[in-house]
Design a protein around this motif. Structure first.
Motif, PDB file in Angstrom:
ATOM      1  N   GLU A  31       0.833  -1.208   0.000  1.00 56.62           N
ATOM      2  CA  GLU A  31       0.000   0.000   0.000  1.00 56.62           C
ATOM      3  C   GLU A  31       0.866   1.254   0.000  1.00 56.62           C
ATOM      4  O   GLU A  31       1.895   1.324   0.679  1.00 56.62           O
ATOM      5  CB  GLU A  31      -0.910  -0.011   1.233  1.00 56.62           C
ATOM      6  CG  GLU A  31      -1.891   1.140   1.295  1.00 56.62           C
ATOM      7  CD  GLU A  31      -2.816   1.053   2.490  1.00 56.62           C
ATOM      8  OE1 GLU A  31      -3.453   2.076   2.826  1.00 56.62           O
ATOM      9  OE2 GLU A  31      -2.887  -0.040   3.099  1.00 56.62           O
ATOM     10  N   VAL A  32       0.459   2.246  -0.769  1.00 56.54           N
ATOM     11  CA  VAL A  32       1.156   3.527  -0.812  1.00 56.54           C
ATOM     12  C   VAL A  32       0.678   4.360   0.385  1.00 56.54           C
ATOM     13  O   VAL A  32      -0.529   4.539   0.569  1.00 56.54           O
ATOM     14  CB  VAL A  32       0.868   4.268  -2.134  1.00 56.54           C
ATOM     15  CG1 VAL A  32       1.558   5.626  -2.142  1.00 56.54           C
ATOM     16  CG2 VAL A  32       1.314   3.432  -3.321  1.00 56.54           C
ATOM     17  N   PRO A  33       1.593   4.865   1.213  1.00 51.89           N
ATOM     18  CA  PRO A  33       1.153   5.596   2.414  1.00 51.89           C
ATOM     19  C   PRO A  33       0.333   6.837   2.060  1.00 51.89           C
ATOM     20  O   PRO A  33       0.697   7.607   1.176  1.00 51.89           O
ATOM     21  CB  PRO A  33       2.474   5.976   3.097  1.00 51.89           C
ATOM     22  CG  PRO A  33       3.514   5.899   2.036  1.00 51.89           C
ATOM     23  CD  PRO A  33       3.060   4.819   1.103  1.00 51.89           C
ATOM     24  N   GLY A  34      -0.804   6.965   2.733  1.00 53.93           N
ATOM     25  CA  GLY A  34      -1.650   8.129   2.510  1.00 53.93           C
ATOM     26  C   GLY A  34      -2.389   8.135   1.191  1.00 53.93           C
ATOM     27  O   GLY A  34      -2.954   9.169   0.796  1.00 53.93           O
ATOM     28  N   ASP A 125       7.957   9.629  -1.190  1.00 57.88           N
ATOM     29  CA  ASP A 125       8.472   8.857  -2.332  1.00 57.88           C
ATOM     30  C   ASP A 125       9.981   9.028  -2.491  1.00 57.88           C
ATOM     31  O   ASP A 125      10.700   8.054  -2.728  1.00 57.88           O
ATOM     32  CB  ASP A 125       7.769   9.301  -3.628  1.00 57.88           C
ATOM     33  CG  ASP A 125       6.279   9.004  -3.627  1.00 57.88           C
ATOM     34  OD1 ASP A 125       5.828   8.162  -2.821  1.00 57.88           O
ATOM     35  OD2 ASP A 125       5.554   9.639  -4.431  1.00 57.88           O
ATOM     36  N   VAL A 126      10.475  10.267  -2.357  1.00 59.16           N
ATOM     37  CA  VAL A 126      11.907  10.471  -2.571  1.00 59.16           C
ATOM     38  C   VAL A 126      12.709   9.931  -1.393  1.00 59.16           C
ATOM     39  O   VAL A 126      13.809   9.376  -1.577  1.00 59.16           O
ATOM     40  CB  VAL A 126      12.226  11.961  -2.847  1.00 59.16           C
ATOM     41  CG1 VAL A 126      12.075  12.827  -1.606  1.00 59.16           C
ATOM     42  CG2 VAL A 126      13.631  12.102  -3.424  1.00 59.16           C
ATOM     43  N   GLN A 127      12.193  10.042  -0.182  1.00 58.35           N
ATOM     44  CA  GLN A 127      12.907   9.478   0.966  1.00 58.35           C
ATOM     45  C   GLN A 127      13.023   7.960   0.839  1.00 58.35           C
ATOM     46  O   GLN A 127      14.091   7.382   1.044  1.00 58.35           O
ATOM     47  CB  GLN A 127      12.186   9.849   2.263  1.00 58.35           C
ATOM     48  CG  GLN A 127      12.333  11.307   2.650  1.00 58.35           C
ATOM     49  CD  GLN A 127      11.691  11.616   3.989  1.00 58.35           C
ATOM     50  OE1 GLN A 127      10.763  10.937   4.438  1.00 58.35           O
ATOM     51  NE2 GLN A 127      12.177  12.659   4.645  1.00 58.35           N
ATOM     52  N   ARG A 128      11.917   7.326   0.488  1.00 58.91           N
ATOM     53  CA  ARG A 128      11.929   5.871   0.292  1.00 58.91           C
ATOM     54  C   ARG A 128      12.876   5.491  -0.850  1.00 58.91           C
ATOM     55  O   ARG A 128      13.600   4.486  -0.778  1.00 58.91           O
ATOM     56  CB  ARG A 128      10.506   5.407   0.001  1.00 58.91           C
ATOM     57  CG  ARG A 128      10.355   3.986  -0.510  1.00 58.91           C
ATOM     58  CD  ARG A 128      10.410   2.965   0.582  1.00 58.91           C
ATOM     59  NE  ARG A 128      10.161   1.624   0.030  1.00 58.91           N
ATOM     60  CZ  ARG A 128      10.384   0.492   0.662  1.00 58.91           C
ATOM     61  NH1 ARG A 128      10.869   0.507   1.883  1.00 58.91           N
ATOM     62  NH2 ARG A 128      10.129  -0.661   0.096  1.00 58.91           N
ATOM     63  N   SER A 129      12.916   6.289  -1.902  1.00 61.89           N
ATOM     64  CA  SER A 129      13.762   5.993  -3.070  1.00 61.89           C
ATOM     65  C   SER A 129      15.240   6.051  -2.730  1.00 61.89           C
ATOM     66  O   SER A 129      16.032   5.222  -3.194  1.00 61.89           O
ATOM     67  CB  SER A 129      13.447   6.976  -4.205  1.00 61.89           C
ATOM     68  OG  SER A 129      12.106   6.826  -4.641  1.00 61.89           O
ATOM     69  N   PRO A 168       5.276   5.213   7.794  1.00 64.60           N
ATOM     70  CA  PRO A 168       5.573   4.006   8.586  1.00 64.60           C
ATOM     71  C   PRO A 168       6.564   3.116   7.837  1.00 64.60           C
ATOM     72  O   PRO A 168       6.511   2.999   6.611  1.00 64.60           O
ATOM     73  CB  PRO A 168       4.210   3.319   8.722  1.00 64.60           C
ATOM     74  CG  PRO A 168       3.201   4.371   8.393  1.00 64.60           C
ATOM     75  CD  PRO A 168       3.855   5.285   7.416  1.00 64.60           C
ATOM     76  N   LYS A 169       7.453   2.466   8.568  1.00 62.34           N
ATOM     77  CA  LYS A 169       8.437   1.594   7.951  1.00 62.34           C
ATOM     78  C   LYS A 169       7.754   0.444   7.212  1.00 62.34           C
ATOM     79  O   LYS A 169       6.782  -0.138   7.705  1.00 62.34           O
ATOM     80  CB  LYS A 169       9.407   1.048   8.988  1.00 62.34           C
ATOM     81  CG  LYS A 169      10.326   2.116   9.583  1.00 62.34           C
ATOM     82  CD  LYS A 169      11.271   1.515  10.610  1.00 62.34           C
ATOM     83  CE  LYS A 169      12.179   2.598  11.200  1.00 62.34           C
ATOM     84  NZ  LYS A 169      13.096   2.056  12.224  1.00 62.34           N
ATOM     85  N   VAL A 170       8.314   0.136   6.027  1.00 57.57           N
ATOM     86  CA  VAL A 170       7.755  -0.920   5.186  1.00 57.57           C
ATOM     87  C   VAL A 170       8.567  -2.202   5.296  1.00 57.57           C
ATOM     88  O   VAL A 170       8.039  -3.298   5.461  1.00 57.57           O
ATOM     89  CB  VAL A 170       7.706  -0.460   3.708  1.00 57.57           C
ATOM     90  CG1 VAL A 170       7.245  -1.589   2.799  1.00 57.57           C
ATOM     91  CG2 VAL A 170       6.808   0.761   3.559  1.00 57.57           C
TER      92      VAL A 170
END
Length: 277
Positions: A31-34, A125-129, A168-170
């Motif tokens: 799931e994409v957050p938010g 998105d950029v932080q996760r990337s 949240p951490k994935v």
């Protein structure tokens, strides 16, 4: 027959090379957050600006991967296209840039972040990337970001808000740092939304803020963004290189002369010096 064989072999090699450069991965495996909509294919507009791929909706953020040409230099870059947080100029400020970086030995990921109007989601998105790039490429010694216009805003946010837990951490990737080691902001926008066009309040500069390369032109409505960012970095003794030329306007990527030809040469030299350190 031999000539035909060689032509076919050459074509296969070219196709193989393109395939290697155009691998994609999803930013959020679940799931994409938010998210407010289900994941779906990106919506593209190929008609509004001839010769430019404009992505007008992203619900399932992706990273398009470009491996370095020849020996890698040990660094990677997340590329953030612009488009006013309403769309993405995906090739002009995305894949064009990734190909240029790959030729210099960088591993480059083009980020299709959430649009339209998803600024908070775009930061997630950029932080996760950045974390994913570090997880998937453990040999990389440095990971940076480069952004254009709104993508420059996003890159600046990534470079100044990396201590915030925005989602949240994935998985294990989210145990890694999302602080970029360097940032390049090319005709950035929205960095001067403080009082009397000072630095936007969400952009907090500290001694941990990474070095930056900034480029803008004086005839660009958003040029003040680069100026206030450069001043804020200088005030905090963060290494910064600023180039402000007379003409170029906004939104040219690497395609418009003279500005689109000037910044890559200066940025290439800055990157070479930085990667050596």
């Amino acid at each position: 027959m031999k000539k035909i064989f060689l032509i076919c072999l050459s074509s296969l090699l070219i196709m193989s090379d393109l395939a290697a450069q155009q691998q994609t991965m999803v930013v959020w495996p679940g799931e994409v957050p938010g998210a407010t909509k289900e994941k779906q294919a990106m919506v593209k507009d190929l008609t509004t600006e001839p010769g430019v791929i404009r992505i007008t909706e992203v619900t399932n953020p992706t990273l398009e991967i470009y491996q370095p040409v020849g020996a890698g230099n040990g660094a990677g870059v997340i590329v953030c296209p612009g488009g006013g947080y309403a769309l993405l100029a995906y090739d002009k400020e995305g894949t064009d840039i990734a190909k240029w970086l790959a030729k210099q030995g960088f591993t480059a990921y083009v980020l299709a972040y959430r649009v339209p109007g998803k600024q908070d989601g775009a930061l997630q998105d950029v932080q996760r990337s950045i974390r994913l790039m570090r997880q998937k490429n453990k040999q990389l010694e440095k990971v940076g970001v480069i952004g254009f216009s709104a993508g420059g805003s996003l890159s600046a946010r990534a470079a100044t808000r990396f201590n915030e837990n925005t989602y949240p951490k994935v998985d294990a990737a989210d145990e890694l740092s999302c602080r970029p080691d360097f940032a390049l902001l090319i005709y950035p926008a929205y960095l001067d939304q403080g009082n009397e066009r000072t630095l936007t309040p969400e952009l907090t500069i500290t001694e941990q803020t990474p070095p930056m390369f900034l480029f803008a032109t004086s005839d660009d409505f958003h040029a003040n963004s680069a100026l206030v960012m450069a001043q804020a970095l200088r005030d905090h003794k963060i290494p910064v290189e600023l180039h402000l030329t007379a003409k170029g306007g906004h939104g040219y990527g690497m395609r418009g002369a003279p500005a689109g030809l000037l910044w890559p040469s200066w940025a290439e030299q800055w990157l070479k010096e930085f990667v050596k350190k």
